[in-house]
Write a protein that holds these residues in place. Structure first.
Motif, PDB file in Angstrom:
ATOM      1  N   GLY A 135     -51.915  29.123 -44.025  1.00 45.49           N
ATOM      2  CA  GLY A 135     -52.466  29.732 -45.232  1.00 45.49           C
ATOM      3  C   GLY A 135     -51.887  29.203 -46.530  1.00 45.49           C
ATOM      4  N   GLU A 136     -51.164  28.099 -46.465  1.00 39.86           N
ATOM      5  CA  GLU A 136     -50.559  27.504 -47.665  1.00 39.86           C
ATOM      6  C   GLU A 136     -51.368  26.268 -48.070  1.00 39.86           C
ATOM      7  N   GLN A 137     -52.029  26.340 -49.205  1.00 41.62           N
ATOM      8  CA  GLN A 137     -52.858  25.226 -49.672  1.00 41.62           C
ATOM      9  C   GLN A 137     -52.024  24.294 -50.554  1.00 41.62           C
ATOM     10  N   GLN A 138     -51.901  23.047 -50.118  1.00 37.15           N
ATOM     11  CA  GLN A 138     -51.138  22.053 -50.875  1.00 37.15           C
ATOM     12  C   GLN A 138     -51.933  20.744 -50.907  1.00 37.15           C
ATOM     13  N   SER A 139     -51.868  20.055 -52.036  1.00 35.20           N
ATOM     14  CA  SER A 139     -52.572  18.776 -52.149  1.00 35.20           C
ATOM     15  C   SER A 139     -51.881  17.721 -51.291  1.00 35.20           C
ATOM     16  N   PHE A 140     -52.622  16.666 -50.967  1.00 36.93           N
ATOM     17  CA  PHE A 140     -52.044  15.586 -50.170  1.00 36.93           C
ATOM     18  C   PHE A 140     -50.895  14.924 -50.929  1.00 36.93           C
ATOM     19  N   PHE A 141     -51.047  14.756 -52.237  1.00 35.29           N
ATOM     20  CA  PHE A 141     -50.001  14.114 -53.039  1.00 35.29           C
ATOM     21  C   PHE A 141     -48.725  14.949 -53.039  1.00 35.29           C
ATOM     22  N   GLN A 142     -48.862  16.278 -53.151  1.00 35.73           N
ATOM     23  CA  GLN A 142     -47.676  17.128 -53.142  1.00 35.73           C
ATOM     24  C   GLN A 142     -46.979  17.072 -51.795  1.00 35.73           C
ATOM     25  N   CYS A 143     -47.754  17.066 -50.710  1.00 34.85           N
ATOM     26  CA  CYS A 143     -47.164  16.956 -49.372  1.00 34.85           C
ATOM     27  C   CYS A 143     -46.527  15.588 -49.169  1.00 34.85           C
ATOM     28  N   LEU A 144     -47.076  14.573 -49.850  1.00 36.17           N
ATOM     29  CA  LEU A 144     -46.483  13.233 -49.774  1.00 36.17           C
ATOM     30  C   LEU A 144     -45.084  13.236 -50.379  1.00 36.17           C
ATOM     31  N   LEU A 145     -44.892  14.022 -51.435  1.00 33.81           N
ATOM     32  CA  LEU A 145     -43.555  14.145 -52.026  1.00 33.81           C
ATOM     33  C   LEU A 145     -42.588  14.807 -51.044  1.00 33.81           C
ATOM     34  N   TYR A 146     -43.077  15.797 -50.293  1.00 36.11           N
ATOM     35  CA  TYR A 146     -42.225  16.407 -49.265  1.00 36.11           C
ATOM     36  C   TYR A 146     -41.827  15.354 -48.217  1.00 36.11           C
ATOM     37  N   THR A 147     -42.778  14.501 -47.865  1.00 37.07           N
ATOM     38  CA  THR A 147     -42.503  13.443 -46.884  1.00 37.07           C
ATOM     39  C   THR A 147     -41.459  12.469 -47.407  1.00 37.07           C
ATOM     40  N   PHE A 148     -41.592  12.086 -48.666  1.00 37.31           N
ATOM     41  CA  PHE A 148     -40.604  11.188 -49.271  1.00 37.31           C
ATOM     42  C   PHE A 148     -39.218  11.834 -49.245  1.00 37.31           C
ATOM     43  N   ALA A 149     -39.157  13.134 -49.569  1.00 38.35           N
ATOM     44  CA  ALA A 149     -37.875  13.842 -49.552  1.00 38.35           C
ATOM     45  C   ALA A 149     -37.290  13.865 -48.145  1.00 38.35           C
ATOM     46  N   GLY A 150     -38.133  14.148 -47.156  1.00 39.14           N
ATOM     47  CA  GLY A 150     -37.657  14.195 -45.780  1.00 39.14           C
ATOM     48  C   GLY A 150     -37.109  12.864 -45.314  1.00 39.14           C
ATOM     49  N   ASN A 151     -37.822  11.774 -45.604  1.00 37.16           N
ATOM     50  CA  ASN A 151     -37.376  10.451 -45.165  1.00 37.16           C
ATOM     51  C   ASN A 151     -36.124   9.992 -45.911  1.00 37.16           C
TER      52      ASN A 151
END
Length: 352
Positions: free
Chosen positions: A76-92
């Motif tokens: 139920g959490e709506q997030q844009s692909f670009f915002q999720c991409l930032l999470y991915t960058f942070a994780g890596n």
């Protein structure tokens, strides 16, 4: 702010550890390498294949982003692909500079929290992604080993225990993740253990801790039921994750092709890289620094010609790891600076 400063302190400490291990790796592995030869080799190679390797890293990052975004959407959490991409960058990035990749998920959860995502949903989305990742990594490692068992045994020799250790640690982690998500008794028993430890110091705090954790576990288990009821959804995530890992493991193949070599199949190279990765992924070294380089020289000594082995290792690790960490860190820094500038601009605009 205090939480952020504590996280920053841990990042600096772990980043310092990463630098120390990096220096140690350079002195023990790269010191004998002629980086001019590496640059010369890259220039003389078929550069289009190296670009394919970089494109695979882009595919890897996008695939990870897609699974995280799908998980958040299911919760139920709506997030844009670009915002999720930032999470991915942070994780890596933070996984690459912290021992056993322990810093990636906490920083992603912190960034999600800043964007209004509940800690429970953020945690569950990442735990589900991690479970798919561990399953896929372990599966590919086992397939790689079984496909070339005699070759890997001959290449590793006395170091074969590293492969067994990696397989064991990743399997245990996968089982713990699945138990935490789908076994209510396991998570409650774990909670009771922590409550007992807290009660040794304060019974009041132990009771308060149990009450808050009990509520969180109920919400966590309710969210986990969504994944349990959507089995096809989870299978799609596993498929995307396998594509992501194959893209990550393909770096040595593209380096191999860039050198004009063609005697070894891409399946064999990716299988060897899968076994190599499982050998060091769970060990407590930031980004597998040192272990991954040493193992590469063992796994691929019959694949790359002797005079090209060292340079091939540097190019492969550069594409598969170092560039990913550098790119992720650079984009995060740019995003952080841009955010500060935007906030200052809006504050000045409001004042005027």
């Amino acid at each position: 702010m205090k939480q952020f400063l504590n996280s920053l302190k841990k990042i600096l400490i772990n980043g310092g550890l990463f630098v120390i291990i990096g220096i140690f790796t350079y002195r023990t592995i790269f010191a004998k390498s002629d980086f001019h030869s590496v640059i010369h080799l890259a220039r003389q190679s078929h550069f289009e294949f190296l670009l394919c390797g970089l494109a695979m890293i882009g595919l890897m990052l996008c695939a990870e982003t897609l699974t995280v975004r799908r998980n958040l959407k299911l919760l139920g959490e709506q997030q844009s692909f670009f915002q999720c991409l930032l999470y991915t960058f942070a994780g890596n990035f933070f996984s690459g500079i912290t021992p056993a990749a322990t810093g990636g998920q906490p920083m992603e959860i912190y960034m999600m929290h800043k964007k209004g995502i509940s800690a429970i949903n953020g945690t569950l989305a990442l735990v589900m992604d991690l479970a798919c990742y561990q399953f896929s990594v372990t599966l590919l490692g086992i397939v790689g080993y079984l496909s070339f068992e005699q070759l890997i045994r001959r290449l590793l020799g006395d170091y074969i225990w590293l492969l067994w250790l990696g397989l064991g640690l990743n399997t245990v982690l996968l089982v713990l993740l699945l138990c935490a998500m789908f076994t209510k008794r396991f998570i409650f028993r774990l909670t009771e253990l922590f409550v007992w430890l807290v009660s040794l110091f304060s019974k009041v705090k132990a009771a308060s801790f149990y009450e808050s954790v009990d509520k969180s576990i109920t919400q966590y288990q309710a969210s986990a039921n969504l994944f349990r009821k959507n089995k096809f959804y989870c299978l799609v995530n596993c498929f995307i994750t396998i594509v992501r890992i194959l893209a990550m493991h393909s770096a040595p193949f593209w380096v191999y092709k860039s050198l004009g070599l063609s005697h070894v199949s891409p399946f064999q190279i990716i299988a060897l890289q899968s076994a190599l990765y499982i050998s060091c992924a769970a060990l407590p070294f930031p980004g597998g620094v040192g272990i991954a380089e040493s193992n590469f020289l063992h796994y691929f000594k019959t694949i790359f010609p002797g005079k090209l082995l060292q340079s091939s290792m540097i190019l492969s690790r550069g594409i598969g790891s170092y560039i990913t960490i550098a790119l992720s860190g650079s984009i995060l820094m740019a995003s952080f600076v841009t955010s500060i500038i935007r906030k200052n601009f809006l504050s000045e605009k409001q004042i005027t």
